[in-house]
Structures are given as structure tokens and as C-alpha cells.
Write a protein that holds these residues in place. Structure first.
Motif, PDB file in Angstrom:
ATOM      1  N   VAL A   1       0.810  -1.216   0.000  1.00 24.80           N
ATOM      2  CA  VAL A   1       0.000   0.000   0.000  1.00 24.80           C
ATOM      3  C   VAL A   1       0.850   1.276   0.000  1.00 24.80           C
ATOM      4  CG1 VAL A   1      -1.937  -1.127   1.135  1.00 24.80           C
ATOM      5  CG2 VAL A   1      -0.189  -0.059   2.535  1.00 24.80           C
ATOM      6  N   LEU A   2       2.131   1.132   0.268  1.00 25.99           N
ATOM      7  CA  LEU A   2       3.006   2.304   0.257  1.00 25.99           C
ATOM      8  C   LEU A   2       3.334   2.709  -1.175  1.00 25.99           C
ATOM      9  CD1 LEU A   2       5.666   1.524   3.026  1.00 25.99           C
ATOM     10  CD2 LEU A   2       3.883   3.285   3.104  1.00 25.99           C
ATOM     11  N   PRO A   3       3.508   3.999  -1.445  1.00 24.21           N
ATOM     12  CA  PRO A   3       4.002   4.419  -2.761  1.00 24.21           C
ATOM     13  C   PRO A   3       5.382   3.796  -3.005  1.00 24.21           C
ATOM     14  CG  PRO A   3       3.169   6.289  -1.515  1.00 24.21           C
ATOM     15  CD  PRO A   3       3.220   5.136  -0.558  1.00 24.21           C
ATOM     16  N   PRO A   4       5.665   3.350  -4.228  1.00 23.67           N
ATOM     17  CA  PRO A   4       6.963   2.725  -4.517  1.00 23.67           C
ATOM     18  C   PRO A   4       8.158   3.591  -4.136  1.00 23.67           C
ATOM     19  CG  PRO A   4       5.459   2.383  -6.336  1.00 23.67           C
ATOM     20  CD  PRO A   4       4.775   3.334  -5.394  1.00 23.67           C
ATOM     21  N   THR A   5       8.003   4.911  -4.245  1.00 24.95           N
ATOM     22  CA  THR A   5       9.116   5.795  -3.889  1.00 24.95           C
ATOM     23  C   THR A   5       9.405   5.756  -2.390  1.00 24.95           C
ATOM     24  OG1 THR A   5       7.510   7.614  -3.830  1.00 24.95           O
ATOM     25  CG2 THR A   5       8.845   7.389  -5.826  1.00 24.95           C
TER      26      THR A   5
ATOM     27  N   PHE B   1      22.863   1.146  -6.583  1.00 26.95           N
ATOM     28  CA  PHE B   1      23.052   1.392  -8.015  1.00 26.95           C
ATOM     29  C   PHE B   1      23.702   0.209  -8.726  1.00 26.95           C
ATOM     30  CE2 PHE B   1      23.075   5.825  -6.274  1.00 26.95           C
ATOM     31  CZ  PHE B   1      21.801   6.136  -6.735  1.00 26.95           C
ATOM     32  N   SER B   2      23.232  -0.992  -8.356  1.00 26.09           N
ATOM     33  CA  SER B   2      23.645  -2.210  -9.041  1.00 26.09           C
ATOM     34  C   SER B   2      22.397  -3.041  -9.289  1.00 26.09           C
ATOM     35  CB  SER B   2      24.643  -2.999  -8.187  1.00 26.09           C
ATOM     36  OG  SER B   2      24.007  -3.536  -7.044  1.00 26.09           O
ATOM     37  N   TRP B   3      22.527  -4.100 -10.077  1.00 27.34           N
ATOM     38  CA  TRP B   3      21.351  -4.927 -10.344  1.00 27.34           C
ATOM     39  C   TRP B   3      20.930  -5.700  -9.090  1.00 27.34           C
ATOM     40  CZ3 TRP B   3      21.142 -10.263 -10.011  1.00 27.34           C
ATOM     41  CH2 TRP B   3      22.351 -10.948  -9.938  1.00 27.34           C
ATOM     42  N   TYR B   4      21.848  -5.819  -8.128  1.00 25.43           N
ATOM     43  CA  TYR B   4      21.475  -6.433  -6.847  1.00 25.43           C
ATOM     44  C   TYR B   4      20.417  -5.579  -6.151  1.00 25.43           C
ATOM     45  CZ  TYR B   4      25.950  -8.816  -7.556  1.00 25.43           C
ATOM     46  OH  TYR B   4      26.990  -9.542  -8.078  1.00 25.43           O
ATOM     47  N   ALA B   5      20.596  -4.263  -6.234  1.00 29.34           N
ATOM     48  CA  ALA B   5      19.638  -3.348  -5.627  1.00 29.34           C
ATOM     49  C   ALA B   5      18.276  -3.471  -6.306  1.00 29.34           C
ATOM     50  CB  ALA B   5      20.144  -1.910  -5.716  1.00 29.34           C
ATOM     51  N   ALA B   6      18.289  -3.689  -7.622  1.00 32.59           N
ATOM     52  CA  ALA B   6      17.032  -3.870  -8.355  1.00 32.59           C
ATOM     53  C   ALA B   6      16.313  -5.135  -7.886  1.00 32.59           C
ATOM     54  CB  ALA B   6      17.311  -3.943  -9.852  1.00 32.59           C
ATOM     55  N   VAL B   7      17.079  -6.185  -7.599  1.00 28.24           N
ATOM     56  CA  VAL B   7      16.492  -7.429  -7.088  1.00 28.24           C
ATOM     57  C   VAL B   7      15.854  -7.192  -5.717  1.00 28.24           C
ATOM     58  CG1 VAL B   7      17.013  -9.763  -6.254  1.00 28.24           C
ATOM     59  CG2 VAL B   7      18.034  -8.942  -8.377  1.00 28.24           C
TER      60      VAL B   7
ATOM     61  N   ILE C   1      11.923  -7.589  -4.680  1.00 24.52           N
ATOM     62  CA  ILE C   1      11.504  -8.480  -3.592  1.00 24.52           C
ATOM     63  C   ILE C   1      10.609  -7.739  -2.599  1.00 24.52           C
ATOM     64  CG2 ILE C   1      12.321  -9.766  -1.575  1.00 24.52           C
ATOM     65  CD1 ILE C   1      14.802 -10.510  -3.219  1.00 24.52           C
ATOM     66  N   VAL C   2      11.019  -6.541  -2.218  1.00 28.98           N
ATOM     67  CA  VAL C   2      10.275  -5.776  -1.218  1.00 28.98           C
ATOM     68  C   VAL C   2       8.860  -5.450  -1.691  1.00 28.98           C
ATOM     69  CG1 VAL C   2      10.150  -3.556  -0.017  1.00 28.98           C
ATOM     70  CG2 VAL C   2      12.314  -4.808  -0.113  1.00 28.98           C
ATOM     71  N   VAL C   3       8.725  -4.998  -2.938  1.00 32.04           N
ATOM     72  CA  VAL C   3       7.407  -4.560  -3.408  1.00 32.04           C
ATOM     73  C   VAL C   3       6.510  -5.723  -3.815  1.00 32.04           C
ATOM     74  CG1 VAL C   3       8.314  -2.327  -4.171  1.00 32.04           C
ATOM     75  CG2 VAL C   3       8.211  -4.221  -5.789  1.00 32.04           C
ATOM     76  N   ALA C   4       7.095  -6.864  -4.204  1.00 32.62           N
ATOM     77  CA  ALA C   4       6.280  -7.987  -4.680  1.00 32.62           C
ATOM     78  C   ALA C   4       6.008  -9.032  -3.607  1.00 32.62           C
ATOM     79  CB  ALA C   4       6.958  -8.656  -5.875  1.00 32.62           C
ATOM     80  N   PHE C   5       6.803  -9.048  -2.555  1.00 33.06           N
ATOM     81  CA  PHE C   5       6.624 -10.050  -1.511  1.00 33.06           C
ATOM     82  C   PHE C   5       5.213 -10.091  -0.921  1.00 33.06           C
ATOM     83  CE2 PHE C   5       6.458 -10.901   3.060  1.00 33.06           C
ATOM     84  CZ  PHE C   5       6.798 -12.245   3.076  1.00 33.06           C
TER      85      PHE C   5
ATOM     86  N   LEU D   1       8.429  -7.736 -12.604  1.00 29.50           N
ATOM     87  CA  LEU D   1       8.734  -7.304 -13.963  1.00 29.50           C
ATOM     88  C   LEU D   1       8.349  -5.850 -14.186  1.00 29.50           C
ATOM     89  CD1 LEU D   1       9.771  -8.350 -16.747  1.00 29.50           C
ATOM     90  CD2 LEU D   1       7.374  -8.833 -17.309  1.00 29.50           C
ATOM     91  N   GLY D   2       7.260  -5.422 -13.553  1.00 31.33           N
ATOM     92  CA  GLY D   2       6.777  -4.070 -13.775  1.00 31.33           C
ATOM     93  C   GLY D   2       7.246  -3.042 -12.757  1.00 31.33           C
ATOM     94  N   GLU D   3       8.086  -3.450 -11.821  1.00 33.44           N
ATOM     95  CA  GLU D   3       8.553  -2.530 -10.780  1.00 33.44           C
ATOM     96  C   GLU D   3       9.349  -1.367 -11.386  1.00 33.44           C
ATOM     97  OE1 GLU D   3       9.992  -0.262  -7.908  1.00 33.44           O
ATOM     98  OE2 GLU D   3       8.204  -1.510  -7.908  1.00 33.44           O
ATOM     99  N   PHE D   4       9.026  -0.153 -10.920  1.00 33.98           N
ATOM    100  CA  PHE D   4       9.664   1.043 -11.467  1.00 33.98           C
ATOM    101  C   PHE D   4      10.188   1.988 -10.396  1.00 33.98           C
ATOM    102  CE2 PHE D   4       9.084   5.556 -12.628  1.00 33.98           C
ATOM    103  CZ  PHE D   4      10.068   5.655 -13.612  1.00 33.98           C
ATOM    104  N   GLY D   5       9.295   2.484  -9.536  1.00 32.02           N
ATOM    105  CA  GLY D   5       9.661   3.554  -8.610  1.00 32.02           C
ATOM    106  C   GLY D   5      10.783   3.219  -7.655  1.00 32.02           C
ATOM    107  N   ALA D   6      10.641   2.120  -6.928  1.00 30.05           N
ATOM    108  CA  ALA D   6      11.671   1.739  -5.960  1.00 30.05           C
ATOM    109  C   ALA D   6      12.974   1.382  -6.659  1.00 30.05           C
ATOM    110  CB  ALA D   6      11.180   0.555  -5.121  1.00 30.05           C
ATOM    111  N   THR D   7      12.853   0.725  -7.813  1.00 30.86           N
ATOM    112  CA  THR D   7      14.049   0.341  -8.570  1.00 30.86           C
ATOM    113  C   THR D   7      14.835   1.559  -9.026  1.00 30.86           C
ATOM    114  OG1 THR D   7      12.954  -1.673  -9.359  1.00 30.86           O
ATOM    115  CG2 THR D   7      14.894  -0.930 -10.580  1.00 30.86           C
ATOM    116  N   LEU D   8      14.122   2.563  -9.517  1.00 28.55           N
ATOM    117  CA  LEU D   8      14.787   3.778  -9.996  1.00 28.55           C
ATOM    118  C   LEU D   8      15.526   4.483  -8.864  1.00 28.55           C
ATOM    119  CD1 LEU D   8      15.228   5.616 -12.443  1.00 28.55           C
ATOM    120  CD2 LEU D   8      13.169   6.858 -11.794  1.00 28.55           C
ATOM    121  N   MET D   9      14.964   4.439  -7.646  1.00 29.15           N
ATOM    122  CA  MET D   9      15.587   5.118  -6.517  1.00 29.15           C
ATOM    123  C   MET D   9      16.853   4.419  -6.034  1.00 29.15           C
ATOM    124  SD  MET D   9      12.617   6.658  -4.068  1.00 29.15           S
ATOM    125  CE  MET D   9      13.883   7.539  -3.165  1.00 29.15           C
ATOM    126  N   VAL D  10      16.860   3.088  -6.010  1.00 28.09           N
ATOM    127  CA  VAL D  10      17.994   2.370  -5.426  1.00 28.09           C
ATOM    128  C   VAL D  10      18.967   1.819  -6.459  1.00 28.09           C
ATOM    129  CG1 VAL D  10      16.643   1.758  -3.396  1.00 28.09           C
ATOM    130  CG2 VAL D  10      16.746   0.161  -5.307  1.00 28.09           C
TER     131      VAL D  10
END
Length: 227
Positions: free
Chosen positions: A53-57, A86-92, A96-100, A157-166
Motif C-alpha cells: 500500500v506504500l508508494p513505490p518511492t 546502483f547495481s542490479w542487486y539493488a534492483a532485485v 523483492i520488497v514490493v512484490a513479496f 517485472l513491472g517494478e519502477f519507482g523503488a528500482t529507480l531510486m535504489v
């Protein structure tokens, strides 16, 4: 027109790894939570589903505080020469956080629908808790688990906001399909954005269709329904 397919490979890599982790993490947490009736259940459940329920940002900012250079995880990983931010690990991690919560809530719902008499019978027959879980509980909850996994995959697959930040938008390194769509649109490259929209639409739809057909096939096999 030259087309860079790296966002597709990065998205698939991040999504597959995140989904695998979410799958086992979701099962490991959903099962004990479905059996827990303590006074703290409501609080724990709310915390586990909060990213839904939290905004992705906001979720991304929380992750940033943990894995950033000044965060506890970031400082610990730096001791081993690993930079998560700022690595693909951060994207993972962001995926995980938003889809769990999707995996957790859907799976827990499937567990709660299981007839407890069946589980009690398995225990009475001497089955260990490990066998009860993997050979009784998981097969009975399979449709719900499959749906949870498919939804989690699509969400990763569709995650955007949190991924862009980290993870940022580093071409060939952290730029996923949603990020590529955003910056292509901002740059006026509508043809490129349309290609990426079509690709992510096709991947997501394929996963959901396969999941639906697989569940239908298993249901027919269970009840002996002919084609």
C-alpha cells in the motif's frame, strides 16, 4: 534503427531471481503466519503487507536507508568490497520488497483454506512437519501458490519507482524495461517506448496465461475430467 535489448535481459534476470527468492520466502513466512493466532498477528501481518500500500518511492527510500553507503547493510557489504546501491542487486532487492506482499497474502489465503483434518491425519500417521508441509500442505495449496508466484513475477517485472531510486538507470547495468519505457517517453522516442510496452505486455500476459492453463490442467487431472 538500432535497438538495445539489454533492458530485457536485465529485467528477466532481476525478475527471475527475485521471484525465486520471494517464492521460498513467501512459503516460509505464510505457513507459520496462517497457524499463528497470537495478539500480535494483526501487527505482524500489517508490517509484512505494508509495501503493498506504500508508494513505490517510499518503499525505495526505506530500502535506500538500509543498503545505501551509510546504511547498515550497505556498510556491512562494503567491508567485502561489494557495493549494492546502483547495481542490479539493488534492483532485485527492490523487486523483492514490493512484490513479496502479493506472494505472502495469496499463499497464506491458500493455506488457510486447507482442511485441517487432513493435516492432522498426516501427523497422526507419523509424518514429520517437513513432510506434512511439502507433501500435504503445498500440494493442496498449489493453485493458490501458483497464482501468487505468477502475480509476484508480473509485479517484479513491472517494478519502477523503488528500482529507480535504489538502482538508478544505468544502461546495460540497471536499466530495466519499465525504466527504459519512462526515459524513452521523456526523450520523445515514442516508437522505442511502444516496443518495450509491447514486450513487457507480452511477457506478463504469457506468464498469466500459462499459470491459468496449468491450474486448469491440474484441476482436470485431480477430478478426472476429460478434455
Amino acid at each position: 534503427m538500432s535497438f538495445d535489448f539489454s533492458p530485457a535481459w536485465i529485467s528477466i534476470k532481476v525478475t527471475v531471481i527475485a521471484t525465486i527468492i520471494i517464492f521460498f520466502l513467501g512459503l516460509a513466512i505464510a505457513w507459520p503466519m496462517s497457524n499463528y493466532n497470537g495478539k500480535w498477528k494483526g501487527v505482524i501481518d500489517s508490517i509484512l503487507t505494508l509495501p503493498l500500500v506504500l508508494p513505490p518511492t517510499v518503499a525505495g527510500f526505506g530500502i535506500l536507508l538500509l543498503i545505501g553507503k551509510r546504511g547498515p547493510i550497505g556498510q556491512f557489504s562494503s567491508l567485502f568490497g561489494v557495493n549494492i546501491i546502483f547495481s542490479w542487486y539493488a534492483a532485485v532487492i527492490a523487486a523483492i520488497v514490493v512484490a513479496f506482499p502479493l506472494m505472502y497474502k495469496t499463499t497464506m489465503g491458500a493455506f488457510e483454506q486447507i482442511d485441517t483434518n487432513i493435516i492432522s491425519a498426516a501427523r497422526t500417521l507419523g509424518a514429520s512437519e517437513w513432510k506434512v508441509f511439502w507433501q500435504v500442505v503445498v500440494p493442496l495449496a498449489r493453485p493458490g501458490i501458483a497464482a501468487a508466484t505468477a502475480l509476484s513475477f508480473a509485479r517484479c517485472l513491472g517494478e519502477f519507482g523503488a528500482t529507480l531510486m535504489v538502482a538508478g538507470s544505468i544502461p546495460g547495468k540497471t536499466e530495466t524495461i519499465p525504466i527504459a519505457i519512462y526515459f524513452a517517453t521523456q526523450g520523445g522516442q515514442m516508437d522505442v517506448a511502444m516496443i518495450w510496452v509491447a514486450i513487457i505486455f507480452a511477457i506478463s500476459l504469457t506468464v498469466l496465461v500459462i499459470n491459468n492453463y496449468w491450474n486448469s490442467y491440474k484441476k482436470k487431472g485431480r477430478y478426472g475430467v476429460g478434455g
